[in-house]
Design a protein around this motif. Structure first.
Motif, mmCIF file in Angstrom:
data_model
loop_
_atom_site.group_PDB
_atom_site.id
_atom_site.type_symbol
_atom_site.label_atom_id
_atom_site.label_comp_id
_atom_site.label_asym_id
_atom_site.label_seq_id
_atom_site.Cartn_x
_atom_site.Cartn_y
_atom_site.Cartn_z
ATOM 1 N N LEU A 1 3.205 3.396 17.361
ATOM 2 C CA LEU A 1 2.267 3.539 16.247
ATOM 3 C C LEU A 1 1.779 4.989 16.148
ATOM 4 N N ALA A 2 1.478 5.590 17.305
ATOM 5 C CA ALA A 2 1.001 6.974 17.325
ATOM 6 C C ALA A 2 2.079 7.912 16.782
ATOM 7 N N ALA A 3 3.333 7.669 17.149
ATOM 8 C CA ALA A 3 4.432 8.518 16.672
ATOM 9 C C ALA A 3 4.573 8.382 15.156
ATOM 10 N N SER A 4 4.442 7.144 14.673
ATOM 11 C CA SER A 4 4.535 6.908 13.236
ATOM 12 C C SER A 4 3.388 7.604 12.501
ATOM 13 N N ASP A 5 2.191 7.483 13.043
ATOM 14 C CA ASP A 5 1.026 8.139 12.419
ATOM 15 C C ASP A 5 1.211 9.656 12.348
ATOM 16 N N ALA A 6 1.721 10.212 13.452
ATOM 17 C CA ALA A 6 1.926 11.664 13.497
ATOM 18 C C ALA A 6 2.931 12.085 12.428
ATOM 19 N N ARG A 7 4.013 11.289 12.292
ATOM 20 C CA ARG A 7 5.020 11.619 11.276
ATOM 21 C C ARG A 7 4.447 11.516 9.872
ATOM 22 N N ARG A 8 3.687 10.447 9.624
ATOM 23 C CA ARG A 8 3.153 10.261 8.261
ATOM 24 C C ARG A 8 2.128 11.341 7.915
ATOM 25 N N THR A 9 1.341 11.764 8.924
ATOM 26 C CA THR A 9 0.399 12.863 8.690
ATOM 27 C C THR A 9 1.170 14.134 8.358
ATOM 28 N N LYS A 10 2.234 14.368 9.127
ATOM 29 C CA LYS A 10 3.049 15.555 8.907
ATOM 30 C C LYS A 10 3.693 15.520 7.516
ATOM 31 N N ILE A 11 4.210 14.361 7.136
ATOM 32 C CA ILE A 11 4.840 14.210 5.817
ATOM 33 C C ILE A 11 3.836 14.550 4.719
ATOM 34 N N GLN A 12 2.646 14.008 4.859
ATOM 35 C CA GLN A 12 1.601 14.231 3.864
ATOM 36 C C GLN A 12 1.249 15.720 3.773
ATOM 37 N N GLN A 13 1.083 16.350 4.951
ATOM 38 C CA GLN A 13 0.710 17.772 4.965
ATOM 39 C C GLN A 13 1.824 18.642 4.400
ATOM 40 N N LEU A 14 3.074 18.357 4.802
ATOM 41 C CA LEU A 14 4.190 19.138 4.282
ATOM 42 C C LEU A 14 4.295 18.973 2.775
ATOM 43 N N ASN A 15 4.088 17.736 2.317
ATOM 44 C CA ASN A 15 4.153 17.469 0.888
ATOM 45 C C ASN A 15 3.112 18.313 0.134
ATOM 46 N N SER B 1 0.841 -1.205 0.000
ATOM 47 C CA SER B 1 0.000 0.000 0.000
ATOM 48 C C SER B 1 0.869 1.246 0.000
ATOM 49 N N SER B 2 0.234 2.394 -0.163
ATOM 50 C CA SER B 2 0.978 3.645 -0.214
ATOM 51 C C SER B 2 1.420 4.041 1.197
ATOM 52 N N PHE B 3 2.550 4.751 1.276
ATOM 53 C CA PHE B 3 3.098 5.145 2.570
ATOM 54 C C PHE B 3 2.382 6.350 3.167
ATOM 55 N N GLY B 4 1.559 7.021 2.367
ATOM 56 C CA GLY B 4 0.960 8.271 2.826
ATOM 57 C C GLY B 4 -0.133 8.082 3.862
ATOM 58 N N LEU B 5 -0.625 6.850 4.017
ATOM 59 C CA LEU B 5 -1.747 6.612 4.921
ATOM 60 C C LEU B 5 -1.269 6.403 6.355
ATOM 61 N N THR B 6 -2.142 6.730 7.307
ATOM 62 C CA THR B 6 -1.843 6.402 8.701
ATOM 63 C C THR B 6 -2.305 4.968 8.950
ATOM 64 N N SER B 7 -2.018 4.450 10.155
ATOM 65 C CA SER B 7 -2.247 3.020 10.414
ATOM 66 C C SER B 7 -3.692 2.599 10.161
ATOM 67 N N ALA B 8 -4.654 3.434 10.598
ATOM 68 C CA ALA B 8 -6.060 3.066 10.413
ATOM 69 C C ALA B 8 -6.382 2.971 8.924
ATOM 70 N N GLY B 9 -5.892 3.941 8.162
ATOM 71 C CA GLY B 9 -6.129 3.962 6.723
ATOM 72 C C GLY B 9 -5.490 2.767 6.032
ATOM 73 N N ARG B 10 -4.277 2.430 6.464
ATOM 74 C CA ARG B 10 -3.585 1.296 5.846
ATOM 75 C C ARG B 10 -4.324 -0.001 6.135
ATOM 76 N N ARG B 11 -4.729 -0.166 7.419
ATOM 77 C CA ARG B 11 -5.426 -1.399 7.786
ATOM 78 C C ARG B 11 -6.710 -1.556 6.992
ATOM 79 N N LYS B 12 -7.425 -0.418 6.846
ATOM 80 C CA LYS B 12 -8.693 -0.434 6.114
ATOM 81 C C LYS B 12 -8.448 -0.809 4.647
ATOM 82 N N THR B 13 -7.443 -0.174 4.049
ATOM 83 C CA THR B 13 -7.133 -0.460 2.643
ATOM 84 C C THR B 13 -6.738 -1.922 2.455
ATOM 85 N N LEU B 14 -5.900 -2.416 3.355
ATOM 86 C CA LEU B 14 -5.439 -3.800 3.215
ATOM 87 C C LEU B 14 -6.611 -4.769 3.385
#
Ligand SMILES: C[S@@+](CC[C@H](N)C(=O)[O-])C[C@H]1O[C@@H](n2cnc3c(N)ncnc32)[C@H](O)[C@@H]1O
Length: 397
Positions: free
Chosen positions: A294-308, A261-274
């Motif tokens: 997991l929360a730290a990873s989600d926060a980083r991925r959200t930040k990455i997406q927003q910065l992007n 799956s794409s890296f842009g999703l947070t854990s809930a989104g990834r689980r749902k997609t999978l």
């Protein structure tokens, strides 16, 4: 290049994306065909590289094309494809003819070392999986596979279900490794539709001649998903090969994983997609990590997406204005935010090397006018990219 190009380069960057499996097709997605009737008597006998007469069915332009020895006696391929009309050759059919054609002599097909650096084992909760048998270094290409089944992504919409299933059945029967293909993982137990289910569960989506295909690589099909993968795949359209390269060092006994799956999703989104697209409950290292991790990873991925998103917008604005001061201001801010993004991506460890990011940052800084700083980033980026690519060059793990 000229500063205006910086925006385009960044926009085209496929930041959070890599090869993805297409996911199950919806069961009733076989629609009645509305295309012209193919005259099934109007097929010619097989000529190399094809070893069988095309198997064409029903009211579509779709046929199964078979070559039982495209890569030597041990590796055949079936192509399920149709052209715009029944005399047109589809892109994947043309590609196979080119691969087998006069150009074939220039094809240097890399072979894996014997014994390979990996083996297939039972993995609790995931069926089978691929495990490293010795240390594999970051950047090393350790598995090379070739397409065994290639099916037009839109075949399920274009061919009615009875004809579609009949073509798949015939194709798998003609395939020299048909039995092994039928033993791959399945997400449903419907005994009548094994080939269809196997394509759903195991194929990669790739582009061939600008058209989307579902492709089975039988060895790679045993690699499970991880949201923080240790390997990545690279499809080569010119010889239908797919190479698996280590993202980071992999230790003996460690399971090797790629990301579906794409890296842009947070854990809930990834689980749902999978769950929805691939039909399984992810039990990867990140999905089963402690809550705070997991929360730290989600926060980083959200930040990455927003910065992007912000960077894209600023680059777009900065490169479309005629006001030089405004352009400089926007591009400076874009470079600053991109710097933050690079840090977050590095911390999350979701790209194999930072080279492309550093080069993109360099181009942004250049566009904003700081040539010295830009040179430094471009140099770092190039070095990192070259380092990653050279680690495994020449020898396989
Ligand atoms: C392409 S196959 C991978 C190899 C497969 N495990 C096998 O036994 O051949 C995809 C299937 O593997 C399983 N799988 C892959 N990644 C998984 C994960 N992270 N967690 C749980 N199951 C996974 C799912 O059943 C999925 O449908």
């Amino acid at each position: 290049g000229p500063p205006q190009e910086a925006g385009g380069d960044i926009a085209q960057q496929r930041l959070l994306q890599m090869d993805c499996l297409p996911g199950p097709l919806i069961d009733d997605s076989y629609l009645p065909s509305c295309l012209a009737t193919a005259d099934s008597d109007d097929v010619t006998g097989p000529s190399p590289p094809w070893t069988h007469t095309p198997y064409c069915r029903g009211e579509s332009n779709y046929c199964v094309h078979t070559s039982t020895n495209l890569y030597g006696p041990d590796h055949g391929v079936i192509i399920i494809d149709g052209g715009a009309n029944k005399t047109d050759k589809a892109p994947a059919v043309l590609a196979v003819e080119r691969i087998a054609g006069p150009d074939a002599a220039t094809l240097t097909r890399r072979k894996e070392p014997d014994p390979p650096a990996w083996e297939v084992r039972d993995i609790p909760g995931k069926g089978k999986g691929v495990v490293a048998t010795r240390k594999i270094l970051r950047g090393q290409a350790f598995m090379i596979d070739h397409a065994a089944v290639v099916a037009d992504m839109r075949f399920p919409e274009r061919v009615n279900s009875v004809d579609g299933r009949d073509m798949l059945r015939e194709g798998f029967e003609r395939h020299p490794a048909g039995k092994e293909l039928l033993a791959l993982a399945r997400s449903s137990r419907d005994p009548d539709n094994a080939p269809e289910d196997i394509i759903k569960t195991n194929s990669f989506s790739v582009e061939i001649g600008g058209k989307g295909y579902m492709v089975i690589f039988p060895k790679i099909a045993r690699i499970n998903h991880d949201c923080r993968p240790s390997a990545l795949t690279r499809f080569n359209e010119t010889d239908f090969s797919n190479t698996v390269t280590a993202f980071r060092d992999i230790l003996p006994g460690e399971e090797i994983a790629i990301s579906y799956s794409s890296f842009g999703l947070t854990s809930a989104g990834r689980r749902k997609t999978l769950r929805l697209k691939w039909g399984f409950t992810c039990s990867c290292s990140l999905c089963t990590a402690p809550e705070d991790e997991l929360a730290a990873s989600d926060a980083r991925r959200t930040k990455i997406q927003q910065l992007n998103d912000k960077v894209m917008k600023l680059v777009e604005e900065g490169t479309s204005t005629t006001d030089k001061d405004v352009a400089k201001e926007k591009l400076n801010l874009a470079a600053e935010l991109y710097g933050e993004l690079v840090e977050a991506v590095e911390e999350e460890g979701i790209v194999p090397h930072m080279g492309d990011h550093h080069e993109a940052l360099g181009r942004l800084v250049a566009a904003a006018g700081d040539v010295e700083k830009a040179r430094e980033w471009l140099r770092r980026g190039r070095e990192e990219r070259e380092e990653f690519e050279s680690i495994g060059r020449g020898e396989m793990a």
